[in-house]
Design an enzyme around this catalytic site. Sequence first.
Site, PDB file in Angstrom:
ATOM      1  N   GLU A  75      16.818  -9.501   3.263  1.00  7.86           N
ATOM      2  CA  GLU A  75      16.612  -8.832   1.979  1.00  7.86           C
ATOM      3  C   GLU A  75      17.741  -7.904   1.556  1.00  7.86           C
ATOM      4  O   GLU A  75      17.979  -7.715   0.367  1.00  7.86           O
ATOM      5  CB  GLU A  75      15.294  -8.050   2.023  1.00  7.86           C
ATOM      6  CG  GLU A  75      14.081  -8.947   1.983  1.00  7.86           C
ATOM      7  CD  GLU A  75      12.792  -8.177   2.062  1.00  7.86           C
ATOM      8  OE1 GLU A  75      12.212  -7.881   1.014  1.00  7.86           O
ATOM      9  OE2 GLU A  75      12.351  -7.876   3.180  1.00  7.86           O
ATOM     10  N   ASP A 148      11.296  -9.371   5.242  1.00  6.00           N
ATOM     11  CA  ASP A 148      10.518  -8.388   5.998  1.00  6.00           C
ATOM     12  C   ASP A 148       9.175  -8.935   6.497  1.00  6.00           C
ATOM     13  O   ASP A 148       8.578  -9.817   5.865  1.00  6.00           O
ATOM     14  CB  ASP A 148      10.268  -7.143   5.139  1.00  6.00           C
ATOM     15  CG  ASP A 148      11.507  -6.263   5.024  1.00  6.00           C
ATOM     16  OD1 ASP A 148      12.454  -6.478   5.792  1.00  6.00           O
ATOM     17  OD2 ASP A 148      11.518  -5.351   4.169  1.00  6.00           O
ATOM     18  N   ASP A 150       5.958  -8.598   6.373  1.00 12.11           N
ATOM     19  CA  ASP A 150       4.689  -8.209   5.757  1.00 12.11           C
ATOM     20  C   ASP A 150       4.411  -9.170   4.597  1.00 12.11           C
ATOM     21  O   ASP A 150       5.154 -10.120   4.372  1.00 12.11           O
ATOM     22  CB  ASP A 150       4.716  -6.744   5.282  1.00 12.11           C
ATOM     23  CG  ASP A 150       5.884  -6.435   4.358  1.00 12.11           C
ATOM     24  OD1 ASP A 150       6.505  -7.388   3.819  1.00 12.11           O
ATOM     25  OD2 ASP A 150       6.192  -5.252   4.159  1.00 12.11           O
ATOM     26  N   GLU A 152       4.672  -8.750   1.422  1.00 11.02           N
ATOM     27  CA  GLU A 152       5.728  -8.739   0.414  1.00 11.02           C
ATOM     28  C   GLU A 152       6.906  -9.592   0.871  1.00 11.02           C
ATOM     29  O   GLU A 152       7.481 -10.369   0.101  1.00 11.02           O
ATOM     30  CB  GLU A 152       6.168  -7.300   0.141  1.00 11.02           C
ATOM     31  CG  GLU A 152       6.782  -7.075  -1.220  1.00 11.02           C
ATOM     32  CD  GLU A 152       5.762  -7.165  -2.339  1.00 11.02           C
ATOM     33  OE1 GLU A 152       6.174  -7.498  -3.467  1.00 11.02           O
ATOM     34  OE2 GLU A 152       4.572  -6.906  -2.109  1.00 11.02           O
ATOM     35  N   TYR A 366       9.914  -1.840  12.297  1.00  7.03           N
ATOM     36  CA  TYR A 366       9.597  -1.920  10.870  1.00  7.03           C
ATOM     37  C   TYR A 366       8.709  -0.757  10.441  1.00  7.03           C
ATOM     38  O   TYR A 366       7.730  -0.424  11.123  1.00  7.03           O
ATOM     39  CB  TYR A 366       8.916  -3.246  10.556  1.00  7.03           C
ATOM     40  CG  TYR A 366       8.807  -3.540   9.086  1.00  7.03           C
ATOM     41  CD1 TYR A 366       9.928  -3.511   8.266  1.00  7.03           C
ATOM     42  CD2 TYR A 366       7.579  -3.852   8.513  1.00  7.03           C
ATOM     43  CE1 TYR A 366       9.838  -3.789   6.918  1.00  7.03           C
ATOM     44  CE2 TYR A 366       7.474  -4.140   7.161  1.00  7.03           C
ATOM     45  CZ  TYR A 366       8.611  -4.098   6.366  1.00  7.03           C
ATOM     46  OH  TYR A 366       8.510  -4.372   5.019  1.00  7.03           O
ATOM     47  N   ARG A 368       6.842  -0.202   7.660  1.00  5.35           N
ATOM     48  CA  ARG A 368       5.633  -0.373   6.838  1.00  5.35           C
ATOM     49  C   ARG A 368       4.575  -1.050   7.698  1.00  5.35           C
ATOM     50  O   ARG A 368       4.557  -2.267   7.835  1.00  5.35           O
ATOM     51  CB  ARG A 368       5.933  -1.188   5.577  1.00  5.35           C
ATOM     52  CG  ARG A 368       6.869  -0.467   4.624  1.00  5.35           C
ATOM     53  CD  ARG A 368       7.059  -1.212   3.312  1.00  5.35           C
ATOM     54  NE  ARG A 368       7.973  -0.494   2.441  1.00  5.35           N
ATOM     55  CZ  ARG A 368       9.284  -0.695   2.398  1.00  5.35           C
ATOM     56  NH1 ARG A 368       9.824  -1.619   3.175  1.00  5.35           N
ATOM     57  NH2 ARG A 368      10.057   0.004   1.583  1.00  5.35           N
ATOM     58  N   HIS A 413       1.210  -6.233  13.835  1.00  7.95           N
ATOM     59  CA  HIS A 413       2.302  -5.304  13.581  1.00  7.95           C
ATOM     60  C   HIS A 413       2.398  -4.289  14.711  1.00  7.95           C
ATOM     61  O   HIS A 413       1.488  -4.117  15.500  1.00  7.95           O
ATOM     62  CB  HIS A 413       2.089  -4.586  12.252  1.00  7.95           C
ATOM     63  CG  HIS A 413       2.340  -5.464  11.065  1.00  7.95           C
ATOM     64  ND1 HIS A 413       2.339  -4.983   9.782  1.00  7.95           N
ATOM     65  CD2 HIS A 413       2.612  -6.788  10.969  1.00  7.95           C
ATOM     66  CE1 HIS A 413       2.588  -5.976   8.937  1.00  7.95           C
ATOM     67  NE2 HIS A 413       2.755  -7.077   9.638  1.00  7.95           N
TER      68      HIS A 413
END
Length: 768
Positions: A75, A148, A150, A152, A366, A368, A413
């Site tokens: 990203e 990433d 997740d 998103e 990560y 988030r 996660h």
Amino acid sequence: MATTATATTKTKAAATTKTKAAATTKAKAATATAKRAPAKSKSTTATKAKAAPRARAAGVSTAGVPKGTHLVIVESPAKAVTVGRFLGSAYTVRASMGHVRDLPDGKLGVDTDAGFAPDYQIMKDKKTVVADLKKLGADAASIFLATDPDREGEAISWHLLEAAGWTGKPIRRVVFHAITPEAVKEAFENAHDIDMRLVNAQQARRILDRLVGYQLSPLLWKKVQRGLSAGRVQSVALRLVVDRDKEIDAFVPVEYWTLDAELQPEGASAFTAALHSLTGEKKIELPDQLAATRIVADIERSPFRVDTVTKREIKRRPAPPFITSTLQQDAARQLRYPARRTMSIAQQLYEGIDVGADGSVGLITYMRTDSPVVTPSAIDEAREYIEQRWGKEYVPDKARVYASRSKVAQEAHEAIRPTGMARSPEAIRGYLSNDQFRLYDLIWKRMIASQMTDAVLDSTQVAIAVSGESGQGYEFRVSGSVLKFPGFRTLYIEARDEDAADDDADKQLPALTAGQALDTKDLLPEQHFTQPPPRFTEASLIKSLEERGIGRPSTYAPIISTIVDRQYVNRERTSMKSTLLGQVVSDQLTAHFPNIMDLDFTAQLEEQLDEVANGRQEWVPLLDEFYGPFKKALDDAQENMERVRVEEPTDEICDECGKPMVIKHGRFGPFLSCTGFPECKKSKPLLKKTGVFCPEDGGELVERKGKGRTFYGCTNYPTCGFTVSRRPLKIACPECEGLLLAAGRDQATCNNCAWKGSVPEEEPVGAV
């Protein structure tokens, strides 16, 4: 194996209705079904047909593999540099710069009559990026989507796939929760297909937010004023702040009194005990001064004695490693960082920092996440580090394992932790900016402390008896603790909100025994008033959102930024206070959209989105169930919502007609307008006052904006041109009485002389 995408653009959606069953349904139903269920991605089909080769990470031979054979897409450029260094010359690593497709600007972009089919478009500023990636992919033997880890990130990968239209080659998804050689290698060895369950959960959230925001905002423009916005989650967060402020405004203080006794045992230091109860009864209440002075008169000549002494050993457990919400909360409390700043710094630490001989490496996992889970290897590394640095007594017999309190946490996660436990903050301080160091220091200490032994305290509770001249007995109490073994407190103590109740962890008492006589040094009655609940801070608002199940890790910072940027909420020091505009917007939405503004309804919707991500619920029926009642409420509000004018009073007087001025909100933000409008059209910029006066002519210094920066200037400009670039403080320089300016957290510098130092407690500086 990924499931087939259930929605894409209208054109592709129509191509999937080639079954006999669809042909026999009613035309309208067939159209809706077709638009909500698009064709399989050709690139995804190709992926299934031909397994992608496993990537070779740093330390693994790539002999015989042509340079640039494999395209890897991440990203951000910083992440691309770090990942590219690990993979070597056989891989070309490029950044998508975030999302490349989205719903269109300026229109709804969702066909509510055809299964909520989204009209995705390549973003204008990403057309060149997509073209470049498309060409690189066409020339590559295989493509790895490494966005990433997740929902998103999963959606970004899917949109890349759809926008580029690659065919005839393996296209795989790789996920790493840390950017280290080991994590990247493991991710490429476990490459898989895009998880359409996660994509659909993200699509559902995006479409829900578009349905609400793009239809509520124009309503507010029409009924309140132009330029306003409403959002599915931001409006609920606003309501929390508004409701708390209303509770504070409606609060009526109630008087009460306390009575302390300053007592001293023979040969020891004095201590203070508080009146608790009448002997053998419940806690006593002292509603007024008369009640307190009556007891003082009854016991002031009576001897006090120790009744009971209860000692016990207590243990305090360390806090779990950070998740997104707790990181934002602790950074706000300890570092005074807004949530948006915290996440920006954490992103830098995650994507990679050049730390000398090791090159660029991700320093944290990560950022988030809603799971406090830590991998066994990281736990072992932390325990080994603790033993080497502090000794075996600081390592618990069994490793600590943390589980999420949230029933919807994504346990796959990890918590936010250092990628290398031995990489202490001090060891790499020279490679980090001040902000990066302070946040990394917080994350590192929290993780290491989470695997340390309990703090052990000797706690003492003392009951003290006295009989009044009336014959009535009274009980006073005092408690205290002595730190016996520091354990994790050697390294880290969790910060608390300002309104959190005090404990007696550090209050020490003299040695006391039952029956011991005590001298009375003083009796101290004191008046108090009950206090309203505290205003929200960023930390406490995030905590409340998390506890209520509203929003997710990636949304907390944008939520707060939005309600502040829209002038619905003002920051006052560390507190958040709703504006009149915010109150009007919240009240109007609550009256006409009770579901949207209901906290439980919003939390339930989050749970449904999680069910989509887990594959237990379809996303189109979720949207359908939501939209029917919402559309009805929207139509009713268009008809019945009253027009409201928002004018906030000020102490400013119009210098043309002498009438009071009010704050109005226009397309460029708030401004001052004369109440004599339209006869008097005088208006002027709204200036943020500091309460500090210009050292040159005595005018007040106000906050101004210019060329992308904030500065402070005299209100008598242009007559007086005095300006400073830092926030002026209300206290004078201790050396020359000159103007003090904020110079960092709790630091100040004089604008007149060379003095600089810590700011006195009565003027906390905060982050600047």
